[in-house]
Design an enzyme around this catalytic site. Structure first.
Site, mmCIF file in Angstrom:
data_model
loop_
_atom_site.group_PDB
_atom_site.id
_atom_site.type_symbol
_atom_site.label_atom_id
_atom_site.label_comp_id
_atom_site.label_asym_id
_atom_site.label_seq_id
_atom_site.Cartn_x
_atom_site.Cartn_y
_atom_site.Cartn_z
ATOM 1 N N GLY A 75 51.027 45.014 40.523
ATOM 2 C CA GLY A 75 50.785 46.321 41.125
ATOM 3 C C GLY A 75 49.589 46.238 42.058
ATOM 4 O O GLY A 75 49.610 46.761 43.170
ATOM 5 N N GLU B 156 42.317 42.814 41.348
ATOM 6 C CA GLU B 156 40.918 43.219 41.483
ATOM 7 C C GLU B 156 40.000 42.182 42.126
ATOM 8 O O GLU B 156 38.849 42.035 41.692
ATOM 9 C CB GLU B 156 40.381 43.575 40.099
ATOM 10 C CG GLU B 156 40.216 42.386 39.121
ATOM 11 C CD GLU B 156 41.424 42.116 38.236
ATOM 12 O OE1 GLU B 156 42.548 42.459 38.646
ATOM 13 O OE2 GLU B 156 41.236 41.548 37.141
ATOM 14 N N GLU C 147 41.552 49.256 39.397
ATOM 15 C CA GLU C 147 41.009 48.062 40.059
ATOM 16 C C GLU C 147 39.514 48.222 40.334
ATOM 17 O O GLU C 147 38.752 47.266 40.193
ATOM 18 C CB GLU C 147 41.777 47.750 41.346
ATOM 19 C CG GLU C 147 43.288 47.573 41.183
ATOM 20 C CD GLU C 147 43.698 46.606 40.078
ATOM 21 O OE1 GLU C 147 42.933 45.674 39.778
ATOM 22 O OE2 GLU C 147 44.786 46.800 39.498
ATOM 23 N N HIS D 140 37.479 47.328 37.404
ATOM 24 C CA HIS D 140 37.351 45.878 37.210
ATOM 25 C C HIS D 140 36.161 45.278 37.955
ATOM 26 O O HIS D 140 35.752 44.158 37.630
ATOM 27 C CB HIS D 140 38.590 45.164 37.752
ATOM 28 C CG HIS D 140 39.740 45.053 36.797
ATOM 29 N ND1 HIS D 140 39.610 44.570 35.526
ATOM 30 C CD2 HIS D 140 41.069 45.296 36.974
ATOM 31 C CE1 HIS D 140 40.823 44.541 34.947
ATOM 32 N NE2 HIS D 140 41.716 44.982 35.807
HETATM 33 N N1 BES Z 1 44.525 41.981 36.982
HETATM 34 C C1 BES Z 1 45.703 42.752 37.178
HETATM 35 C C2 BES Z 1 46.691 42.102 38.106
HETATM 36 C C3 BES Z 1 47.497 41.018 37.454
HETATM 37 C C4 BES Z 1 48.506 41.349 36.583
HETATM 38 C C5 BES Z 1 47.272 39.702 37.712
HETATM 39 C C6 BES Z 1 49.240 40.352 35.981
HETATM 40 C C7 BES Z 1 47.979 38.698 37.111
HETATM 41 C C8 BES Z 1 48.977 39.029 36.240
HETATM 42 C C9 BES Z 1 45.378 44.130 37.733
HETATM 43 O O1 BES Z 1 44.102 44.592 37.470
HETATM 44 C C10 BES Z 1 46.310 45.081 37.051
HETATM 45 O O2 BES Z 1 46.144 45.316 35.885
HETATM 46 N N2 BES Z 1 47.298 45.592 37.765
HETATM 47 C C11 BES Z 1 48.305 46.439 37.190
HETATM 48 C C12 BES Z 1 48.168 47.853 37.641
HETATM 49 C C13 BES Z 1 47.276 48.612 36.736
HETATM 50 C C14 BES Z 1 47.008 50.004 37.220
HETATM 51 C C15 BES Z 1 47.813 48.695 35.333
HETATM 52 C C16 BES Z 1 49.638 45.881 37.612
HETATM 53 O O3 BES Z 1 49.645 45.006 38.458
HETATM 54 O O4 BES Z 1 50.644 46.324 37.096
HETATM 55 ZN ZN ZN Z 2 43.789 45.258 35.554
#
Ligand code: BES
Ligand code: ZN
Length: 844
Positions: free
Chosen positions: A254, A257, A291, A294
């Site tokens: 999604g 960060e 984000e 984070h």
């Molecule tokens: N750190 C994650 C992105 C990520 C997710 C990297 C899986 C590697 C593997 C980011 O901070 C995150 O959590 N993104 C979520 C959205 C959030 C609002 C829950 C996502 O990508 O779904």
């Molecule tokens: Zn996250």
């Protein structure tokens, strides 16, 4: 020990390759004859070590793709001390949305363009440059990008220099703070930016591809508001020198960060506020706030290893709620969080669940950690703890933790220590059971003959008999912070108890007529009321808070699926919610109807539709089709939700006819229809749509002018029922018409739909290898979740057979969880199928 990377990268968007050079400052702590660092799908052309004493050591590089490592054999041993490692390497801008990759989009005049972006978490920095790619190897990064002069480059920090060298624009960025490799980012392309807004001393901008800047306002607003909120909450300034938020047309997750250069998929950042539904706006607000949270939790202080990823993700999710709730209290974000908590409890009720903190050794296992247990269970238990300690004490502990570990790494014990200092009480005794053990309790609430309240706890499981390999029931009870509300006459009192035993008998509540055993709804446990207590609650259900009504329905449904409550009793219970007006309570009711639709005999579908109309129609009739003056956003969203369920699952002819009229009105005047109603209308029209409607929606999907509009039409394509149209959409998940960031989700939706699932399952089986080749790394895992929507004994057997043969590697316990979820649904069907049929016979 690496301490600094001077990194120069030269991406070429026409040949889709890049060249790189780096100098890594190292402290060598003992004499060595070789160095090992991470790298994969890179060619290392040269390597050498040098130091300030004028020594140079040549090295020859060998790649080991199996371990994703590069081995540097030194021509002579390197002694202890400071060294500089120089490397030159090459790679390709891949199309798998990981490492340094390409994203392709059409510009406003319809011409295809390419940009280059990065996605490194968890272990893909090694695809862009050789590095010690583990979160505890923190270092300073100094990035230089040599690019086509017509393009723009963004990285984690501000630009400090720009020169022209040999026809290339060479952009130099300021040093980063000491941080982990997975947070490094660069984006190169034809980017447009908004004017910066200043938050404290931080300039904050939104970047997007040309033509979309008009969609950046809402995202920039919540970005600024949440950044200010966090500086205040954390009591510490933002740790970077600028903050850019970038919308990338192809993006696997999604959002990500990266410090100072947060990347997003377009739907999570760009939105037309005046044309979006509440749900679409909430999504943007959530992701942006998450984000930003984070930047401290994750970027400034990082988990030592991936087993502790909950420290990043659970906190960011918890803080996201706090920030969005502070920004728009009228959105009642903590009530909606009930839906997330429920999703976590659903997975955590399986024998194949895992503790929040869980061993990780391989990159695949690291990827598998990004699930509802890390995010939603993690955030739920943090909320429970915050409520237990008090918000101020909790915040003090968080500040203390950040101060103590900034620029470093930390683990769960460090958090407990900081919170414990602030709370003046030991935290591990209460919390360890929630973090280090799988599952959660169901509290049984009853009264003994003496009128005493009896609370007892047991682990909640959907299946009585554990699937092999059998897992022993944990010995220890949980420490459960229980908030009780007791109703006596016209009086209510609240009592807080910490239930630490298997069973407790209490004097409180003697004479109370009704009891709420999770008052405020923050507890990560279910409640099973004795029948008289349940009835007493239902008779005063309107006095409960929305989250308490939500939990009441959600727990009742879970108990039903687990075989602890008869399905007929649950269906009777749903009849008492016809007057419900809370959108989240409806979400759980509606979800249970969809689940039933999946386990139903096809002949009973019509009757289930009648039951859905019986339950939902009164609420919808009270709302009507058009918003009243002064109606809030949640009410409007509820209207959309009810139209959707009535038109689709309820097969309500009147709704379907009217939806077509409303849609026509929207086409002549886009402002004629409330943005919360329109997505529902589109879904309803797909459900009853023919080939002409399909072609129209396909055209609108292609021509959409906002990410949200594109999504609505895309998912509508998955909702048509004609087999030829179902096949058409499935084809589009593998022929590049649907972006690979979306295709797995579209196919998953079709596996979950009783109208499409048989065709979809045949298709997915046949195309599995193709999909595996095309989709980004989390894609197959998301797609495969769709098998939980195939709960007939025959399909279940086929699914098991298929996976036994394919042996997909999703990491962690993912596959076992999908299979158990499927089995839970099959068992519900076996156990309650006849009762359901009999119940529905009342609905002609
Ligand atoms: N750190 C994650 C992105 C990520 C997710 C990297 C899986 C590697 C593997 C980011 O901070 C995150 O959590 N993104 C979520 C959205 C959030 C609002 C829950 C996502 O990508 O779904
Ligand atoms: Zn996250």
């Amino acid at each position: 020990m690496p301490s600094r990377y001077d990194l120069r990268l030269e991406p070429d968007l026409t040949t889709l390759t890049f060249r790189g050079q780096e100098t890594v400052a190292l402290e060598i702590t003992e004499t060595v004859s070789e160095l090992l660092l991470n790298a994969t799908e890179l060619a290392v052309d040269s390597a050498s070590l040098e130091n300030d004493r004028g020594e140079t050591i040549r090295a020859s590089a060998t790649m080991d793709e199996a371990t994703e490592r590069c081995r540097l054999a030194l021509a002579s041993p390197a002694s202890r001390g400071r060294w500089r490692l120089r490397l030159a390497f090459r790679g390709t801008l891949n199309d798998k949305l990981r490492g340094f990759y390409r994203s392709v989009y059409k510009d406003p005049s319809g011409v295809t363009r390419t940009l280059a972006a990065t996605q490194f978490e968890a272990t893909d920095a090694r695809r862009a440059f050789p590095c010690w790619d583990e979160p505890s190897f923190k270092a300073v990064f100094s990035v230089t990008l040599a690019i086509d002069p017509t393009l723009t480059a963004v990285s984690n920090t501000a630009v400090v220099g720009e020169t022209l060298e040999n026809g290339r624009k060479v952009v130099r960025f300021a040093d980063t703070i000491v941080m982990s490799t997975y947070l490094v980012a660069f984006v190169v392309g034809e980017l447009e930016a908004t004017e910066p807004v200043l938050v404290g001393r931080t300039p904050l901008k939104i970047f997007c591809v040309p033509g979309k800047k008009r969609l950046a306002r809402f995202g920039q607003e919540i970005a600024a508001a949440s950044l200010a909120f966090f500086e205040d909450y954390y009591g510490m300034p933002y740790p970077g020198d600028k903050l850019d938020l970038l919308a990338i047309p192809d993006f696997a997750a999604g959002a990500m960060e990266n410090l100072g250069a947060i990347t997003f998929r377009e739907t999570a950042l760009l939105v037309d506020e005046s044309a979006a539904s509440h749900a679409e706006l909430e999504r943007v607000a959530d992701v942006v706030a998450h984000e930003n949270a984070h930047m401290w939790f994750g970027d400034l202080v990082t988990m030592t290893w991936w087993n502790g990823i909950w420290l990043n993700e659970a906190f960011a999710t918890f803080m996201e709620m706090l920030a969005v709730d502070a920004w728009k209290p009228e959105w009642q974000r903590w009530t909606t969080f009930g839906v997330s908590r429920a999703a976590a409890m659903s997975l955590d009720g399986l024998h194949s669940t895992r503790p929040i903190e869980f061993p990780v050794t391989s990159p695949r296992d690291a990827d598998a950690m990004f699930d509802v247990l890390t995010y939603e269970k993690g955030a739920s238990v943090l909320r429970m703890l915050e409520q237990y300690l008090g918000a101020v004490v909790f915040r003090e502990g968080v500040r203390e933790y950040l101060r103590a570990h900034r620029f470093g790494n930390a683990d769960t014990g460090d958090l407990w220590a900081a919170l414990g200092r602030s709370a003046q009480q030991p935290i591990p005794a209460v919390m360890d059971g929630w973090i280090f053990r799988p599952g959660y309790p169901v509290l049984t609430v009853s009264r003994d003959p003496g009128g005493h309240l009896v609370l007892s706890q047991q682990r909640f499981n959907y299946l009585r008999e554990p699937l092999p390999p059998a897992q022993a029931e944990p010995e220890q009870p949980w420490q459960v912070p229980v908030q009780l509300r007791l109703y006596t006459g016209t009086q209510t009192v609240e009592e807080r108890v910490l239930l630490a035993e298997r069973e407790a008998r209490m004097r409180v509540g003697t004479g109370a007529e009704a009891i709420v055993a999770n008052a405020g709804g923050h507890g990560f446990y279910r409640v099973r009321y004795a029948p008289d207590l349940l009835e007493a609650l239902l008779t005063r259900v309107e006095t409960l808070a929305p989250i308490e009504r939500f939990n009441l329905v959600n727990d009742a449904w879970a108990l039903t699926v687990a075989g602890l409550m008869p399905l007929t009793a649950y269906l009777d219970l749903t009849a008492r919610f016809r007057g419900e007006r809370d959108r989240n309570v409806w979400t759980v009711l509606i979800a249970s109807f969809y689940s039933l639709n999946r386990v139903l005999e096809p002949g009973d579908r019509r009757r289930l539709a009648a039951l859905v109309r019986d339950r939902v129609r009164p609420a919808f009739d009270a709302l009507g089709w058009t918003p009243r003056a002064g109606e809030d956003e949640l009410r409007r969203q509820l209207r959309g939700d009810l139209i959707r369920v009535l038109g689709v699952l309820g097969d309500d002819g009147e709704i379907q006819t009217r939806a077509a009229e409303v849609y026509r009105a929207h086409l002549t005047d886009p402002s004629a229809v409330d943005p919360n109603v329109l997505p529902a209308v589109i879904a309803v029209l797909a459900h009853v749509g023919d080939a002409a409607r399909y072609d129209d929606f396909l055209r609108r999907f292609r021509a959409a002018t906002t990410p949200q509009e594109e999504q609505r039409y895309l998912y509508a394509l998955a909702g048509f029922r004609d087999p030829a149209l179902i096949r058409g959409t499935l084809e589009r998940t593998v022929n590049a018409e649907i972006r690979t960031q979306d295709a797995p989700f579209v196919a998953r939706a079709m596996l979950m739909s009783p109208d499409a699932r048989e065709i979809a399952w045949q298709f997915v089986k046949a195309q599995w290898d193709t999909m595996d080749r095309l989709y980004p790394k989390h894609g197959m895992r998301r797609l495969a979740e769709g098998v939980t929507g195939l709960p007939t004994p025959a399909l279940e057997a086929d699914v098991q057979h298929f996976f036994a043969e394919k042996k997909p590697q999703f990491g962690g316990k993912v596959l076992a969880q999908y299979l158990e979820q499927l089995h839970v649904a099959v068992m519900l069907r076996q156990r309650e199928g006849d009762a359901l049929s009999a119940y529905l016979s009342k609905f002609a």
